[in-house]
Enzyme design. Structure first.
Site: not given
Ligand code: S3P
Length: 441
Positions: A22, A27, A172, A322
Site C-alpha cells: 500500500k 508513492r 508520512q 501497522d
Molecule cells: C505509512 C506510514 C505509517 C503507517 C501507515 C502508512 C506510509 O504511518 O502507519 O499505514 O505509507 O508512509 P506514520 O507515518 O503516520 O507512522
C-alpha cells in the site's frame, strides 16, 4: 458486510501471493505524476486507500491508463506532467480514509502555483494533521486546517528548505517534507526520531533524485542547475508485508500449518513483525531473495510453532507499527505476558488501535490490559467465539478474523467492508489456504 469465522480444526497450507504494498502503491502514483515521461507500474494495489490517491492524481490533470487484469492487481501507465505541470483541481480532492494520501499529497500541493483543498472521510477528519502542517509551514507553505484536522486548504506559496528535527517517527511526515523539498529553494535536512519506512527515499533514488540518508538524517539538496527532474518509474510493486502479516500469524498459531507467500516486500524498515515473531519462537524461512524497483523482496515460508511472550518497545515498534492488531492475536496464543511499550502512535491510526483492540479482544475472552503507550496480553488462551466489530479499521477487522480461527466457536466480524481499504481479496486468499471463513450479509 459480515464475516463468519469458524474454529480452524485443520492446518493452513499452500502457496499464495498477497496484494501489492500500500505504501509503495501510493508513492508510485504520486511520484509518477510529477515525473518526466510515462511510468509503467505493475502489481499496483487497487484498494480503497490507494484508489483515492489515483483519483486525486487524475483530478490534477494526470492521464492514467489502467489494465484491471485482476481485482487484486492492476497495471498502470502514468503520463507524468513533470514537477511543475500539474493542473488546478476543479473540486476538493477526496482522500477517503487514507492518511498516506492526504499527508503526502499535501507535501506536493504546498509547492504548486494554484490552490487546492484536501478532504476525506469522517474517519480521516478525526486524524491529526498538525504533524505535517507545522513543518510545511516552516518551509513557507500556506495551509489552513480545521483546528489541526482535515479539510486542508492549501494556497500557493514559495518554499524553502530547513533543518527538521522530527519529534515523532513517521514516514508520512518525513515524506510530506521530502516531497515539498523538491519545490524548495535551499537544502532540506530531516533528522528522524526513529527508523520509519524509507520507500519515498528509495523511489526518489530510482527516479534519479538523490535524497541522501546518513544514519537518521535524510538530506535533499537544491540543485544549482534548477529543478530536480524525475525519470519515469518502471517497477513491479512488491507484495505488502503488512497484508502478509495476517496469513503469517494465522499459520504461526494454527497447529501443523505451513504456508508460503511469494514476492513479499522485505524492506528492513517494515520487517519488525518478523523479528518479533522470531523472538516469540515462530519459524520462517526466506527463499528467492531479489529486488523490485529498489525494494528487497523474497518468498516467505511460515510454520506453526509454540510461541512465548516477549517485551516489545523502542525502534522495533516503528518497524512494525501497522502490525500490532495481528501481533496482539499472536500474543493471545503465546506462553506468558506479552507487553508492548512506546506505541502511543497506535492511538492516532485509522482508529485508536489500543482501546478498540482491547475492547474487541475482551469479547473473545482475551486477558488484555491497556497502557497509555501500549498493552499487555497474558496467554496462552482458548478464545471464545463472539460478535466483534472492526470499527471501520481494516487491520483490526483482519486481525479479529484471524483470532476467530483460533476460537472454540463461531466468530462474527461485523463492519468488515473496510478490509478492502488495504487487502482486496482477503477472504479468498485465506480460504485458498483452507481457512474456514465465509462472507455473510
Ligand atoms: C505509512 C506510514 C505509517 C503507517 C501507515 C502508512 C506510509 O504511518 O502507519 O499505514 O505509507 O508512509 P506514520 O507515518 O503516520 O507512522
Amino acid at each position: 458486510m459480515k464475516l463468519h469465522i469458524f474454529p480452524q480444526t485443520t492446518p493452513l497450507a499452500g502457496t499464495i501471493t498477497v496484494p501489492g504494498d500500500k505504501s509503495v502503491s501510493h508513492r508510485a502514483v504520486m511520484l509518477a505524476a510529477i515525473a518526466e515521461g510515462t511510468s509503467v507500474i505493475r502489481n499496483w494495489l487497487p484498494a480503497g486507500d490507494t484508489i483515492a490517491t489515483l483519483e486525486a492524481v487524475q483530478s490534477l490533470g494526470v492521464r492514467i491508463e489502467i489494465d484491471k487484469h485482476s481485482p487484486q492487481a492492476w497495471d498502470l501507465q502514468i503520463e507524468g506532467r513533470g514537477l511543475r505541470g500539474l493542473r488546478p483541481p476543479e473540486r476538493p480532492l477526496d482522500c477517503g480514509n487514507a492518511g498516506t494520501c492526504i499527508r503526502l499529497l499535501a507535501g506536493i500541493l504546498a509547492g504548486q502555483p494554484f490552490s487546492s483543498v484536501l478532504d476525506g472521510s469522517p474517519q480521516l477528519r478525526q486524524r491529526p494533521m498538525r504533524r505535517i502542517i507545522e513543518p510545511l509551514a516552516r518551509m513557507g507553505a500556506d495551509i489552513v486546517a480545521n483546528d489541526g484536522r482535515t479539510p486542508l486548504h492549501i494556497q500557493p506559496a514559495s518554499l524553502h528548505g530547513f533543518d527538521f528535527h522530527m519529534k515523532i517517527a513517521s514516514a508520512q511526515v518525513k515524506s510530506a517534507v521530502l516531497l515539498a523539498a523538491l519545490y524548495a529553494r535551499g537544502d532540506t535536512r530531516i533528522i528522524e526520531a526513529g527508523p520509519s519506512r524509507d520507500h519515498t527515499e528509495r523511489m526518489l533514488a530510482a527516479m534519479g533524485v538523490e535524497a541522501v540518508t546518513e544514519g537518521m538524517c535524510v538530506t535533499l539538496r537544491e540543485l544549482e542547475t534548477g529543478d530536480w527532474r524525475l525519470t519515469p518509474l518502471d517497477m513491479t510493486i512488491p507484495g505488502d508485508i503488512s497484508s502478509a502479516a495476517f496469513p503469517l500469524v494465522a499459520a504461526a498459531i494454527i497447529p501443523h500449518s505451513e504456508i508460503t507467500l511469494k514476492n513479499v516486500g522485505l524492506n528492513q524498515t517494515r520487517t519488525g513483525l518478523l523479528d518479533i515473531l522470531r523472538q516469540m519462537g515462530a519459524q520462517f524461512s526466506v527463499q528467492n531473495r531479489s529486488d523490485s524497483g529498489g525494494e528487497p523482496i523474497g518468498d516467505l515460508t511460515a510454520r506453526f510453532d509454540e510461541l512465548h511472550a516477549v517485551e516489545i518497545g523502542g525502534e522495533t515498534v516503528v518497524r512494525a507499527i501497522d502490525e500490532f492488531p495481528i501481533l496482539a492475536v499472536a500474543a493471545t496464543q503465546a506462553m506468558g505476558e506479552t507487553a508492548v511499550h512506546d506505541a502511543a502512535e497506535l492511538r492516532v491510526k485509522e482508529v485508536d488501535r489500543i482501546s478498540r483492540l482491547a475492547g474487541e479482544l475482551l469479547k473473545l475472552g482475551v486477558d488484555i490490559r491497556e497502557r497509555p503507550d501500549g498493552f499487555t496480553i497474558a496467554g496462552p488462551l482458548r478464545l471464545r467465539g463472539a460478535a466483534v466489530d472492526s470499527h471501520g479499521d481494516h487491520r483490526l477487522g483482519m486481525a479479529l478474523a484471524v483470532a476467530g480461527l483460533a476460537a472454540q466457536s463461531e466468530t462474527q466480524a461485523l463492519d468488515a467492508d473496510c478490509i478492502g481499504d488495504s487487502f482486496p481479496g482477503f477472504v479468498q486468499t485465506m480460504r485458498a489456504l483452507g481457512a474456514k471463513i465465509k462472507v455473510g450479509e
